[in-house]
Design an enzyme around this catalytic site. Structure first.
Site, PDB file in Angstrom:
ATOM      1  N   GLU A  60      -5.489 -12.419  21.655  1.00 14.62           N
ATOM      2  CA  GLU A  60      -4.831 -11.168  21.998  1.00 14.62           C
ATOM      3  C   GLU A  60      -5.887 -10.077  22.189  1.00 14.62           C
ATOM      4  O   GLU A  60      -5.606  -8.900  22.089  1.00 14.62           O
ATOM      5  CB  GLU A  60      -3.760 -10.781  20.983  1.00 14.62           C
ATOM      6  CG  GLU A  60      -4.153 -10.816  19.535  1.00 14.62           C
ATOM      7  CD  GLU A  60      -2.969 -10.559  18.605  1.00 14.62           C
ATOM      8  OE1 GLU A  60      -2.318  -9.523  18.766  1.00 14.62           O
ATOM      9  OE2 GLU A  60      -2.708 -11.403  17.734  1.00 14.62           O
ATOM     10  N   CYS A  72      -0.357 -13.241  17.463  1.00 17.46           N
ATOM     11  CA  CYS A  72      -1.080 -14.214  16.630  1.00 17.46           C
ATOM     12  C   CYS A  72      -0.510 -15.626  16.721  1.00 17.46           C
ATOM     13  O   CYS A  72      -1.186 -16.588  16.345  1.00 17.46           O
ATOM     14  CB  CYS A  72      -1.066 -13.771  15.175  1.00 17.46           C
ATOM     15  SG  CYS A  72      -1.638 -12.089  14.957  1.00 17.46           S
ATOM     16  N   HIS A 126       0.412 -17.597   8.465  1.00 19.07           N
ATOM     17  CA  HIS A 126      -0.362 -16.592   9.193  1.00 19.07           C
ATOM     18  C   HIS A 126      -0.724 -15.522   8.161  1.00 19.07           C
ATOM     19  O   HIS A 126       0.164 -15.016   7.450  1.00 19.07           O
ATOM     20  CB  HIS A 126       0.458 -15.987  10.334  1.00 19.07           C
ATOM     21  CG  HIS A 126      -0.189 -14.737  10.880  1.00 19.07           C
ATOM     22  ND1 HIS A 126      -1.463 -14.758  11.387  1.00 19.07           N
ATOM     23  CD2 HIS A 126       0.231 -13.452  10.958  1.00 19.07           C
ATOM     24  CE1 HIS A 126      -1.796 -13.527  11.767  1.00 19.07           C
ATOM     25  NE2 HIS A 126      -0.790 -12.716  11.502  1.00 19.07           N
TER      26      HIS A 126
HETATM   27  N1  CAA Z   1      -4.734  -1.047  -6.722  1.00 18.65           N
HETATM   28  C1  CAA Z   1      -3.917  -2.101  -6.446  1.00 18.65           C
HETATM   29  N2  CAA Z   1      -3.035  -2.084  -5.407  1.00 18.65           N
HETATM   30  C2  CAA Z   1      -2.980  -0.972  -4.622  1.00 18.65           C
HETATM   31  C3  CAA Z   1      -3.792   0.145  -4.871  1.00 18.65           C
HETATM   32  C4  CAA Z   1      -4.704   0.093  -5.976  1.00 18.65           C
HETATM   33  N3  CAA Z   1      -5.505   1.101  -6.266  1.00 18.65           N
HETATM   34  N4  CAA Z   1      -3.517   1.080  -3.927  1.00 18.65           N
HETATM   35  C5  CAA Z   1      -2.559   0.560  -3.126  1.00 18.65           C
HETATM   36  N5  CAA Z   1      -2.234  -0.677  -3.541  1.00 18.65           N
HETATM   37  C6  CAA Z   1      -1.292  -1.611  -2.951  1.00 18.65           C
HETATM   38  C7  CAA Z   1      -0.004  -0.978  -2.471  1.00 18.65           C
HETATM   39  O1  CAA Z   1       0.941  -0.854  -3.526  1.00 18.65           O
HETATM   40  C8  CAA Z   1       0.420  -1.970  -1.391  1.00 18.65           C
HETATM   41  O2  CAA Z   1       0.961  -3.130  -1.982  1.00 18.65           O
HETATM   42  P1  CAA Z   1       2.530  -3.416  -1.939  1.00 18.65           P
HETATM   43  O3  CAA Z   1       2.911  -3.451  -0.483  1.00 18.65           O
HETATM   44  O4  CAA Z   1       2.683  -4.725  -2.601  1.00 18.65           O
HETATM   45  O5  CAA Z   1       3.183  -2.271  -2.645  1.00 18.65           O
HETATM   46  C9  CAA Z   1      -0.908  -2.400  -0.778  1.00 18.65           C
HETATM   47  O6  CAA Z   1      -1.906  -2.071  -1.733  1.00 18.65           O
HETATM   48  C10 CAA Z   1      -1.256  -1.688   0.522  1.00 18.65           C
HETATM   49  O7  CAA Z   1      -1.154  -0.301   0.312  1.00 18.65           O
HETATM   50  P2  CAA Z   1      -0.359   0.603   1.342  1.00 18.65           P
HETATM   51  O8  CAA Z   1       0.973  -0.003   1.646  1.00 18.65           O
HETATM   52  O9  CAA Z   1      -0.388   2.014   0.846  1.00 18.65           O
HETATM   53  O10 CAA Z   1      -1.329   0.451   2.596  1.00 18.65           O
HETATM   54  P3  CAA Z   1      -1.252   1.132   4.016  1.00 18.65           P
HETATM   55  O11 CAA Z   1       0.093   1.731   4.249  1.00 18.65           O
HETATM   56  O12 CAA Z   1      -2.422   2.040   4.165  1.00 18.65           O
HETATM   57  O13 CAA Z   1      -1.489  -0.087   4.960  1.00 18.65           O
HETATM   58  C11 CAA Z   1      -0.491  -1.850   6.230  1.00 18.65           C
HETATM   59  C12 CAA Z   1      -0.854  -1.354   4.840  1.00 18.65           C
HETATM   60  C13 CAA Z   1       0.666  -1.014   6.767  1.00 18.65           C
HETATM   61  C14 CAA Z   1      -0.093  -3.307   6.133  1.00 18.65           C
HETATM   62  C15 CAA Z   1      -1.718  -1.681   7.165  1.00 18.65           C
HETATM   63  O14 CAA Z   1      -2.824  -2.396   6.664  1.00 18.65           O
HETATM   64  C16 CAA Z   1      -1.443  -2.126   8.583  1.00 18.65           C
HETATM   65  O15 CAA Z   1      -0.868  -1.398   9.379  1.00 18.65           O
HETATM   66  N6  CAA Z   1      -1.919  -3.341   8.937  1.00 18.65           N
HETATM   67  C17 CAA Z   1      -1.782  -3.873  10.286  1.00 18.65           C
HETATM   68  C18 CAA Z   1      -0.419  -4.481  10.520  1.00 18.65           C
HETATM   69  C19 CAA Z   1      -0.234  -5.765   9.751  1.00 18.65           C
HETATM   70  O16 CAA Z   1      -1.175  -6.437   9.380  1.00 18.65           O
HETATM   71  N7  CAA Z   1       1.035  -6.125   9.544  1.00 18.65           N
HETATM   72  C20 CAA Z   1       1.355  -7.389   8.893  1.00 18.65           C
HETATM   73  C21 CAA Z   1       2.581  -8.045   9.493  1.00 18.65           C
HETATM   74  S1  CAA Z   1       2.401  -8.156  11.263  1.00 18.65           S
HETATM   75  C22 CAA Z   1       1.369  -9.513  11.523  1.00 18.65           C
HETATM   76  O17 CAA Z   1       1.188 -10.309  10.663  1.00 18.65           O
HETATM   77  C23 CAA Z   1       0.692  -9.629  12.847  1.00 18.65           C
HETATM   78  C24 CAA Z   1      -0.748  -9.275  12.710  1.00 18.65           C
HETATM   79  O18 CAA Z   1      -1.579 -10.135  12.444  1.00 18.65           O
HETATM   80  C25 CAA Z   1      -1.163  -7.877  12.900  1.00 18.65           C
END
Ligand code: CAA
Length: 445
Positions: free
Chosen positions: A83, A120, A244
């Site tokens: 991709e 993916c 994945h």
């Molecule tokens: N200690 C331990 N854990 C902590 C922490 C700390 N100090 N601070 C935060 N966390 C935890 C949070 O609680 C959260 O866990 P939970 O979901 O279990 O509650 C985790 O760390 C991540 O924190 P946030 O949710 O605050 O993180 P974020 O909002 O900044 O980003 C995300 C997370 C939205 C997944 C971001 O990384 C993102 O947009 N990623 C790209 C999209 C993606 O990968 N999506 C996955 C499904 S789609 C897919 O699979 C296709 C693909 O390959 C892209």
């Protein structure tokens, strides 16, 4: 029926490493635990300036061919799943074939080449295409090379930035495979979704939280579809469940929901009921919201049980070992998870002869596929040939300032001239632009 499946696999990582806790977290002013515990990632792999999807894919395929003693005449099909393509017409597989032809006497002029796109999941779809091609008897005794290659980069300061990665997986698909045989049964969950997309742009537009919900919903659908094919699934049917893995924290959530789903009405549900009660059933609740709340509470309690934790430690955790060190490789990710699980099993002398793996593939936009694979006796010899540990250890550790430059160097919209950080050796490298805007490559001895 002759077995068809993966005969050999090779992994090629980008040559740079970004430490998320030590380097990325302080620069983002975030607690390192967000990355290491929350997302479950220690580091990302990055491509040096001379690396891209073609070099990584060609390097993985070259190693595969050398190791298996193959020449281009043995190959009837080359499919690339990505991709991160940079050309809307000429497929990446032609660039890869061009690279490989520069180091072999023969050519791939009679091989069918293509490029698969569905985020993916395209890596698994390419595997399916190769499988179908052989099953249909159109392969003339030849083998297929399937390459999943991506530079999974996000725009700077996008929440996805912490999950970046870059690398390629090359798989040889053949009759009587040496590693795993693919099942004919498959389950799909597919819907028109707007969660992660790249409408003619390099870096993705992502609705991160929604993408996680869509991942879970489509996988659930695919699992139900698969169950309808095989007539029910029990957790003990599978030795490993490679998912994945956009980041291991996503798999942690998906595994809990999947386990709850497959233990319903089984002996496992009854056993854990002594500790946490039976699973909630929709008919026991007045509203859907109350039901969902009860299911969430039950799932949380389930993940605390010894039974679940033992299953997770054996079946899921080993598949995440490489992802934790490299980040998301998009199309290659589920194939890295399979390799990680098998590598862990070999290292721990686990007997996986004729064991079953359940593969959970996913692509945004969105589609999930569930199929199973049967491990072929002798699989350890194939896995012993992986040199992924050496590759990971040899990566150059980048500072945050170097990361910023490297990210710019790979940004198609930026005109930066960045020096390479490592010295290539025995690999294909990007070698500038041709007269029609094509990318050019050469092999460095
Ligand atoms: N200690 C331990 N854990 C902590 C922490 C700390 N100090 N601070 C935060 N966390 C935890 C949070 O609680 C959260 O866990 P939970 O979901 O279990 O509650 C985790 O760390 C991540 O924190 P946030 O949710 O605050 O993180 P974020 O909002 O900044 O980003 C995300 C997370 C939205 C997944 C971001 O990384 C993102 O947009 N990623 C790209 C999209 C993606 O990968 N999506 C996955 C499904 S789609 C897919 O699979 C296709 C693909 O390959 C892209």
């Amino acid at each position: 029926m002759t077995a068809v499946g993966i005969d050999a696999i090779e992994i090629w990582t980008g040559n740079l490493r970004l430490d998320l806790a030590e380097t990325f977290a302080p620069a983002q002013d975030e607690d390192p635990g967000k990355y290491t515990k929350g997302l479950g990632l220690n580091a990302s792999s990055f491509p040096d300036v001379y690396e891209d999807i073609v070099t990584m894919g060609a390097n993985a395929a070259h190693r595969l061919m050398e190791r298996k003693g193959l020449t281009p005449d043995d190959i009837g099909r080359i499919d690339v799943a990505t991709e991160s393509a940079f050309d809307n017409s000429k497929p990446v597989s032609t660039y890869v074939a061009g690279c490989l032809e520069s180091v072999y006497d023969e050519d791939f002029h009679h091989a069918n080449k293509g490029e698969r796109k569905f985020a993916c999941i395209a890596g698994t779809q390419s595997l399916d295409d190769a499988y179908n091609w052989i099953r249909a008897g159109r392969h003339r005794g030849k083998k297929a090379i399937v390459i999943a290659t991506d530079t999974a980069l996000y725009a700077r300061d996008d929440p996805g930035e912490a999950t970046q990665g870059a690398g390629a997986v090359a798989m040889l698909v053949d009759e009587d495979p040496s590693l795993v045989e693919l099942s004919t049964e498959q389950g799909f969950g597919s819907a028109d979704e707007t969660d992660f997309l790249k409408p003619n742009q390099q870096f993705p537009s992502v609705d991160g939280k929604r993408s996680m919900k869509v991942y879970l919903a489509r996988l659930r659908e695919a699992l139900e579809d698969y169950e309808s094919q095989v007539g029910g699934v029990h957790p003990e049917d599978f030795e490993l469940v490679p998912f994945h893995t956009p980041f291991p924290g996503m798999v942690r959530k998906a595994a809990a929901l999947g386990y709850r789903h497959i233990i319903r009405d089984t002996d496992v549900e009854l056993t854990v009921a002594e500790e946490i009660g039976r699973q909630p059933r929709p008919e026991e609740f007045k509203t859907q919201e109350q039901y969902f709340d009860a299911v969430t509470e039950y799932t949380d309690a389930l993940t605390e049980t010894e039974r679940y934790q033992a299953w997770y430690a054996d079946t899921i955790e080993p598949t995440l070992e490489i992802a934790r060190e490299v980040g998301n490789w998009y199309t290659g990710s589920v194939h890295v998870a399979r390799a990680a699980g098998l590598r862990h099993a070999r290292r721990n002398d686990r007997d996986l002869d004729d064991a079953k793996l359940l593969l959970a593939s996913y692509g945004s936009g969105a589609q999930a596929e569930i199929h199973h694979e049967t491990v072929v006796p002798g699989w350890e010899d194939e896995i012993a040939e992986l040199n992924v540990d050496e590759q990971l250890a040899d990566r150059y550790e980048i500072s945050f300032e170097e990361y910023e430059r490297i990210h710019d160097a790979h940004n198609h919209d930026s005109e930066t001239d960045v020096e390479e950080l490592t010295t290539p050796s025995e690999e294909f490298v990007f070698d500038g632009w041709g007269r029609m805007g094509e990318r050019k490559y050469r092999y460095v001895r």
